[in-house]
Design a protein around this motif. Structure first.
Motif, short mmCIF file in Angstrom:
data_model
loop_
_atom_site.label_atom_id
_atom_site.label_comp_id
_atom_site.label_asym_id
_atom_site.label_seq_id
_atom_site.Cartn_x
_atom_site.Cartn_y
_atom_site.Cartn_z
N ALA A 16 0.84 -1.20 0.00
CA ALA A 16 0.00 0.00 0.00
C ALA A 16 0.87 1.25 0.00
CB ALA A 16 -0.92 -0.02 1.22
N TRP A 18 3.96 3.72 -2.37
CA TRP A 18 4.03 4.69 -3.47
C TRP A 18 3.54 4.10 -4.78
CZ3 TRP A 18 6.35 5.84 -8.15
CH2 TRP A 18 6.35 7.18 -8.49
N ILE A 19 4.06 2.95 -5.15
CA ILE A 19 3.73 2.42 -6.49
C ILE A 19 2.31 1.87 -6.54
CG2 ILE A 19 4.57 0.04 -6.21
CD1 ILE A 19 5.03 2.35 -9.28
N ASN A 40 -1.78 -5.43 3.28
CA ASN A 40 -0.52 -4.80 3.69
C ASN A 40 -0.27 -5.09 5.16
OD1 ASN A 40 1.74 -3.17 2.90
ND2 ASN A 40 0.99 -1.57 4.24
N TRP A 41 1.00 -5.12 5.53
CA TRP A 41 1.32 -5.43 6.93
C TRP A 41 0.98 -4.27 7.86
CZ3 TRP A 41 7.08 -5.22 8.77
CH2 TRP A 41 7.68 -4.05 8.33
N ASN A 80 11.34 -5.70 -2.30
CA ASN A 80 11.81 -6.71 -3.25
C ASN A 80 11.92 -8.11 -2.64
OD1 ASN A 80 12.07 -4.42 -4.77
ND2 ASN A 80 14.29 -4.27 -4.54
N HIS A 83 8.86 -10.27 -3.17
CA HIS A 83 8.30 -10.51 -4.51
C HIS A 83 8.20 -12.00 -4.84
CE1 HIS A 83 9.30 -6.21 -6.20
NE2 HIS A 83 8.57 -6.18 -5.10
N GLU A 100 6.10 -6.07 -9.38
CA GLU A 100 6.92 -4.87 -9.61
C GLU A 100 8.37 -5.23 -9.93
OE1 GLU A 100 7.27 -1.88 -10.27
OE2 GLU A 100 5.15 -1.43 -10.29
N LYS A 101 9.06 -4.29 -10.55
CA LYS A 101 10.48 -4.41 -10.79
C LYS A 101 11.24 -4.07 -9.52
CE LYS A 101 12.33 -0.93 -10.28
NZ LYS A 101 12.41 0.02 -9.12
N TRP A 168 13.35 0.55 3.75
CA TRP A 168 13.68 -0.82 3.28
C TRP A 168 14.57 -0.79 2.04
CZ3 TRP A 168 12.64 -2.46 -1.56
CH2 TRP A 168 11.65 -1.79 -2.28
N TYR A 279 1.54 3.72 -16.38
CA TYR A 279 1.19 2.59 -15.50
C TYR A 279 -0.16 1.98 -15.89
CZ TYR A 279 5.05 4.31 -12.67
OH TYR A 279 6.29 4.71 -12.25
N1 LIG Z 1 7.94 0.89 -11.70
C1 LIG Z 1 8.18 1.98 -11.00
O1 LIG Z 1 8.19 3.08 -11.51
C2 LIG Z 1 8.40 1.84 -9.51
C3 LIG Z 1 8.46 2.98 -8.73
C4 LIG Z 1 8.61 2.83 -7.34
C5 LIG Z 1 8.71 1.57 -6.79
N2 LIG Z 1 8.69 0.46 -7.59
C6 LIG Z 1 8.83 -0.89 -7.00
O2 LIG Z 1 7.64 -1.16 -6.25
C7 LIG Z 1 7.96 -1.88 -5.06
C8 LIG Z 1 7.46 -1.06 -3.85
O3 LIG Z 1 8.09 0.21 -3.86
P1 LIG Z 1 7.38 1.52 -3.24
O4 LIG Z 1 8.14 2.68 -3.75
O5 LIG Z 1 5.92 1.45 -3.45
O6 LIG Z 1 7.73 1.29 -1.71
P2 LIG Z 1 6.94 1.84 -0.46
O7 LIG Z 1 7.89 1.78 0.67
O8 LIG Z 1 6.26 3.13 -0.77
O9 LIG Z 1 5.79 0.75 -0.26
C9 LIG Z 1 6.10 -0.56 0.15
C10 LIG Z 1 4.88 -1.24 0.75
O10 LIG Z 1 5.32 -2.45 1.37
C11 LIG Z 1 5.05 -2.39 2.79
N3 LIG Z 1 6.23 -2.92 3.50
C12 LIG Z 1 7.35 -2.24 3.81
N4 LIG Z 1 8.19 -3.05 4.48
C13 LIG Z 1 7.58 -4.23 4.59
C14 LIG Z 1 7.96 -5.47 5.17
N5 LIG Z 1 9.13 -5.65 5.76
N6 LIG Z 1 7.10 -6.49 5.11
C15 LIG Z 1 5.90 -6.33 4.51
N7 LIG Z 1 5.50 -5.17 3.93
C16 LIG Z 1 6.33 -4.15 3.97
C17 LIG Z 1 4.82 -0.94 3.13
O11 LIG Z 1 3.97 -0.82 4.27
C18 LIG Z 1 4.19 -0.43 1.84
O12 LIG Z 1 2.80 -0.70 1.81
C19 LIG Z 1 9.47 -2.08 -5.10
O13 LIG Z 1 9.75 -3.34 -5.62
C20 LIG Z 1 9.97 -0.99 -6.02
O14 LIG Z 1 11.17 -1.33 -6.68
C21 LIG Z 1 8.51 0.59 -8.93
#
Ligand SMILES: NC(=O)c1ccc[n+]([C@@H]2O[C@H](COP(=O)([O-])OP(=O)(O)OC[C@H]3O[C@@H](n4cnc5c(N)ncnc54)[C@H](O)[C@@H]3O)[C@@H](O)[C@H]2O)c1
Length: 322
Positions: A16, A18-19, A40-41, A80, A83, A100-101, A168, A279
């Motif tokens: 839940a 950014w992406i 989400n956790w 990551n 995943h 996601e990547k 993370w 997206y």
């Molecule tokens: N394609 C793109 O443009 C793009 C952009 C940003 C991120 N991403 C990818 O998306 C994925 C998430 O990135 P993000 O920027 O959304 O990160 P984020 O930190 O904003 O979100 C991560 C989510 O995972 C949860 N989380 C965090 N730590 C955790 C844990 N230990 N156990 C369980 N849940 C946990 C968080 O609560 C949150 O809901 C990554 O793999 C990142 O590489 C891709």
């Protein structure tokens, strides 16, 4: 193959952050998809995302969703390290996955994901989003038409200038790597896509941790050789003091000419690199492919090539590894 569901595709969103905001909006707006649950956790961000998009069901137990008959597919946007585990659980249950990547932390994890997909017949797609940017697609069409002749070399980068992620993203266990795995994969996959998806011959790199006090890399320079004979220089970084354009870009040098995806050194006013339409187009490919029973692209095999590049690059590098 798992029978194609008769739409709408009922989607579980995992994560839940950014992406996931982009995926959730894409899912809500797609006529043949329905985001039925978010997992989400952390409950506050979970409730916020679900509230923002009117998704009535939330859970902190993503594992329970893998066996849930109300769910056809999952979109994975977690750290990551999760995943592979999450994708495998859904794929083994016959549910389609958009992950996601980077698709995983290692090639071994990528292989396990592909095996799970092959075992059940569910589809696996990797969210290498720049393949869905109209400017990238336009350049690929020019390459396909032969306008640049044979592509001799490419230069590409994926960097954050004057900032870098925290949390993370800088935890080696949760992230599996630093800027190379975070931003470098954009440049690697975009380059490969523009070249018509060649296989990897070899990759080597210089990788370092130069700007921050974390235990992952924030500076990488790669040399990649592809099966079509093209050589690629790829740069990845966080906290770089200067940017020669956008956060990610690719230049092509061919026997018939030169081209750059985003041909300006300063972005025009108001220009945004990563926007919802990119997206949403990516999400539409996933839904359309699943509902018509074909392999979505980029596939797990495409994501694996990127992981091969990353793994060979890290293995070849001296100095602080990941
Ligand atoms: N394609 C793109 O443009 C793009 C952009 C940003 C991120 N991403 C990818 O998306 C994925 C998430 O990135 P993000 O920027 O959304 O990160 P984020 O930190 O904003 O979100 C991560 C989510 O995972 C949860 N989380 C965090 N730590 C955790 C844990 N230990 N156990 C369980 N849940 C946990 C968080 O609560 C949150 O809901 C990554 O793999 C990142 O590489 C891709």
């Amino acid at each position: 193959m798992t029978a194609a569901p008769r739409g709408p595709l009922r989607i579980a969103l995992l994560g839940a952050g950014w992406i996931m905001d982009f995926h959730a909006r894409a899912a809500v707006e797609h006529p043949d998809a329905e985001p039925v649950v978010v997992a989400n956790w952390r409950e506050p961000s979970l409730a916020k995302l679900a509230g923002r998009y009117g998704i009535h069901r939330t859970t902190t137990d993503w594992r329970g969703l893998a066996a849930d008959p109300q769910v056809d597919a999952a979109v994975i946007g977690t750290p990551n390290a999760l995943h592979a585990e999450q994708a495998i659980a859904f794929l083994e249950a016959g549910k389609h996955v958009l992950v996601e990547k980077p698709m995983a932390r290692t090639v071994a994890e990528a292989d396990a994901m592909a095996a799970a997909a092959a075992g059940s017949g569910a589809w696996l797609m990797v969210a290498h989003c720049f393949r869905f940017h109209p400017d990238v697609r336009a350049l690929r069409a020019r390459v396909e038409r032969g306008e640049l002749g044979e592509i001799v070399k490419t230069r590409s980068y994926g960097v954050h200038a004057r900032w870098g992620p925290s949390g993370w993203f800088t935890d080696p266990e949760l992230a599996g790597g630093g800027a190379l795995l975070d931003m470098g994969v954009h440049a690697i996959d975009t380059t490969r896509y523009l070249l018509g998806d060649p296989e990897l011959v070899r990759a080597c790199a210089a990788v370092g941790t130069r700007y921050g006090g974390y235990a992952v890399d924030d500076d990488a320079i790669l040399l990649v050789t592809w099966s079509n004979g093209t050589n690629s220089v790829v740069e990845a970084g966080w906290w770089q003091p200067q940017l020669g354009g956008l956060e990610a870009d690719t230049e092509l040098y061919g026997t018939g000419g030169y081209a750059r995806v985003w041909d300006f050194t300063e972005p025009p006013d108001g220009y945004e690199h990563c926007t919802q339409p990119m997206y949403s187009a990516q999400f539409a490919e996933f839904v359309d492919a699943v509902l018509t029973g074909r392999q979505p692209r980029p596939s797990g095999a495409d994501g694996r090539v990127v992981m091969q590049v990353v793994e060979q690059a890290y293995a070849s590098a001296t100095g602080p590894a990941r």
